[in-house]
Design an enzyme around this catalytic site. Structure first.
Site, short mmCIF file in Angstrom:
data_model
loop_
_atom_site.label_atom_id
_atom_site.label_comp_id
_atom_site.label_asym_id
_atom_site.label_seq_id
_atom_site.Cartn_x
_atom_site.Cartn_y
_atom_site.Cartn_z
N GLY A 1 27.11 -6.51 -15.27
CA GLY A 1 28.05 -6.83 -14.20
C GLY A 1 29.31 -5.97 -14.23
O GLY A 1 30.14 -6.04 -13.33
N LEU A 2 29.44 -5.14 -15.25
CA LEU A 2 30.68 -4.37 -15.42
C LEU A 2 30.87 -3.33 -14.30
O LEU A 2 31.96 -3.17 -13.78
CB LEU A 2 30.69 -3.68 -16.80
CG LEU A 2 30.73 -4.64 -17.99
CD1 LEU A 2 30.54 -3.89 -19.31
CD2 LEU A 2 32.05 -5.42 -18.02
N THR A 3 29.79 -2.66 -13.94
CA THR A 3 29.89 -1.61 -12.91
C THR A 3 30.32 -2.21 -11.58
O THR A 3 31.29 -1.76 -10.95
CB THR A 3 28.52 -0.91 -12.72
OG1 THR A 3 28.03 -0.54 -14.00
CG2 THR A 3 28.64 0.30 -11.84
N ASP B 1 15.92 4.11 -12.57
CA ASP B 1 15.41 5.17 -13.44
C ASP B 1 15.50 4.81 -14.92
O ASP B 1 16.22 3.90 -15.32
CB ASP B 1 16.23 6.45 -13.23
CG ASP B 1 17.61 6.36 -13.89
OD1 ASP B 1 18.32 5.36 -13.65
OD2 ASP B 1 17.96 7.28 -14.65
N ARG C 1 12.22 6.99 -10.49
CA ARG C 1 12.85 6.43 -9.29
C ARG C 1 11.88 6.38 -8.12
O ARG C 1 12.02 5.57 -7.21
CB ARG C 1 14.06 7.29 -8.88
CG ARG C 1 15.22 7.26 -9.85
CD ARG C 1 16.45 7.84 -9.18
NE ARG C 1 17.48 8.23 -10.13
CZ ARG C 1 18.41 7.40 -10.62
NH1 ARG C 1 18.41 6.15 -10.26
NH2 ARG C 1 19.31 7.84 -11.47
N GLU D 1 23.68 -2.80 -4.14
CA GLU D 1 23.46 -2.38 -5.52
C GLU D 1 21.98 -2.58 -5.88
O GLU D 1 21.32 -3.47 -5.34
CB GLU D 1 24.39 -3.23 -6.41
CG GLU D 1 24.31 -3.02 -7.89
CD GLU D 1 24.71 -1.64 -8.37
OE1 GLU D 1 24.02 -0.68 -8.00
OE2 GLU D 1 25.68 -1.53 -9.15
N ASP D 2 21.47 -1.77 -6.77
CA ASP D 2 20.07 -1.93 -7.19
C ASP D 2 19.92 -3.10 -8.16
O ASP D 2 19.06 -3.95 -8.01
CB ASP D 2 19.51 -0.64 -7.82
CG ASP D 2 20.39 -0.08 -8.94
OD1 ASP D 2 21.50 -0.62 -9.17
OD2 ASP D 2 19.97 0.89 -9.59
N ILE D 3 20.80 -3.13 -9.16
CA ILE D 3 20.66 -4.16 -10.20
C ILE D 3 22.02 -4.48 -10.80
O ILE D 3 22.83 -3.59 -11.04
CB ILE D 3 19.65 -3.70 -11.29
CG1 ILE D 3 19.39 -4.80 -12.31
CG2 ILE D 3 20.10 -2.44 -11.98
CD1 ILE D 3 18.14 -4.56 -13.16
N VAL D 4 22.26 -5.77 -10.99
CA VAL D 4 23.44 -6.21 -11.75
C VAL D 4 22.94 -6.61 -13.12
O VAL D 4 22.12 -7.52 -13.25
CB VAL D 4 24.17 -7.37 -11.04
CG1 VAL D 4 25.33 -7.85 -11.89
CG2 VAL D 4 24.64 -6.97 -9.65
N ASP D 5 23.43 -5.89 -14.12
CA ASP D 5 22.97 -6.11 -15.50
C ASP D 5 24.11 -6.81 -16.26
O ASP D 5 24.22 -8.03 -16.23
CB ASP D 5 22.59 -4.74 -16.08
CG ASP D 5 22.04 -4.81 -17.49
OD1 ASP D 5 21.51 -5.85 -17.87
OD2 ASP D 5 22.14 -3.82 -18.22
N LYS E 1 20.07 -9.52 -13.62
CA LYS E 1 19.62 -9.99 -14.94
C LYS E 1 20.66 -10.98 -15.42
O LYS E 1 21.60 -10.61 -16.13
CB LYS E 1 19.54 -8.81 -15.92
CG LYS E 1 18.36 -7.90 -15.74
CD LYS E 1 18.27 -6.96 -16.94
CE LYS E 1 17.80 -5.59 -16.53
NZ LYS E 1 18.04 -4.58 -17.56
N PHE F 1 13.94 -4.15 -19.18
CA PHE F 1 14.37 -2.90 -18.59
C PHE F 1 13.35 -2.48 -17.54
O PHE F 1 12.18 -2.30 -17.84
CB PHE F 1 14.54 -1.79 -19.64
CG PHE F 1 15.28 -0.62 -19.07
CD1 PHE F 1 16.66 -0.62 -18.99
CD2 PHE F 1 14.58 0.47 -18.55
CE1 PHE F 1 17.35 0.44 -18.42
CE2 PHE F 1 15.26 1.53 -17.98
CZ PHE F 1 16.64 1.52 -17.92
P1 IMP Z 1 25.88 -2.97 -15.39
O1 IMP Z 1 27.24 -2.34 -15.28
O2 IMP Z 1 25.52 -3.28 -16.81
O3 IMP Z 1 25.72 -4.18 -14.49
O4 IMP Z 1 24.82 -1.88 -14.98
C1 IMP Z 1 24.54 -1.56 -13.69
C2 IMP Z 1 23.78 -0.27 -13.61
O5 IMP Z 1 23.00 -0.02 -14.79
C3 IMP Z 1 22.78 -0.34 -12.48
O6 IMP Z 1 23.34 0.08 -11.27
C4 IMP Z 1 21.67 0.57 -12.97
O7 IMP Z 1 21.93 1.90 -12.59
C5 IMP Z 1 21.73 0.46 -14.48
N1 IMP Z 1 20.73 -0.49 -15.00
C6 IMP Z 1 20.93 -1.71 -15.51
N2 IMP Z 1 19.79 -2.29 -15.89
C7 IMP Z 1 18.82 -1.41 -15.59
C8 IMP Z 1 17.38 -1.46 -15.71
O8 IMP Z 1 16.75 -2.43 -16.16
N3 IMP Z 1 16.73 -0.34 -15.28
C9 IMP Z 1 17.35 0.75 -14.79
N4 IMP Z 1 18.67 0.82 -14.63
C10 IMP Z 1 19.41 -0.25 -15.03
#
Ligand code: IMP
Length: 174
Positions: free
Chosen positions: A104-106, A158, A164, A98-102, A130, A151
């Protein structure tokens, strides 16, 4: 216009490359004499995943999944599949990349989905986390960088489809 905004380097190309190499070394050590399937979570992970797999020395297959969950700069919390893995994953060692866990829901949605597949093992590798934004506990087995709540764009990440291609991870400047 997005193209005219000033972008500051947050994590340099060199720092990313060093960390990606380290993550691959951890994976190579953990999976000695085993085969793995790397599941790249599109779209944001495509560059990270492409760099990571080129440092992997154990036998590896690469699959892609695509989930829809994110619009603009805020996670919608609703997740669904745009693309799922076609081959059977039963008995396989899976590493989600994964690129980023924000929030965490995805990734939680994907981990839950993968756990139903009778895998030999399941691990998560994320370039960024994060931690302050997490809405649900997510076990990141291989983590690139724990970052503050900003962000970020570039290196696959993106903002509305842009940036990207940047070779570093950046943030909008003041
Ligand atoms: P989550 O479900 O909130 O963890 O979001 C995960 C997805 O949101 C990541 O796979 C990204 O595609 C997108 N995302 C979350 N934070 C950022 C950010 O800071 N920059 C760009 N994309 C983000």
């Amino acid at each position: 216009m997005t193209a005219s905004k000033k972008i500051d380097v947050f994590i340099s190309k060199e720092a990313i490359d060093k960390r990606v190499k380290e993550l691959a070394e951890m994976i190579n050590r953990d999976y000695q004499n085993q085969e793995i399937i790397i599941v790249c979570v599109l779209n944001g992970s495509f560059i990270f995943c492409a760099d990571l797999v080129r440092y992997i020395t154990v036998p590896v297959q690469i699959e892609m999944v695509s989930l829809s969950s994110y619009e603009g700069t805020e996670s919608s919390g609703e997740v669904s599949f745009r693309l799922d893995v076609k081959q059977s994953l039963v008995g396989k060692n899976i590493i989600l990349v994964e690129d980023i866990v924000d929030t965490g829901l995805t990734i939680s949605f994907l981990l839950k989905h993968m756990k139903l597949k009778n895998l030999a093992s399941l691990k998560l590798c994320s370039l960024l986390l994060k931690r302050a934004r997490l809405k649900i506990e997510v076990p990141v087995d291989y983590l690139g960088f724990d970052i503050e709540d900003k962000f970020v764009i570039g290196y696959g990440l993106d903002f509305d489809g842009h940036y990207r291609e940047l070779p570093y991870i950046g943030v909008y400047g003041a």
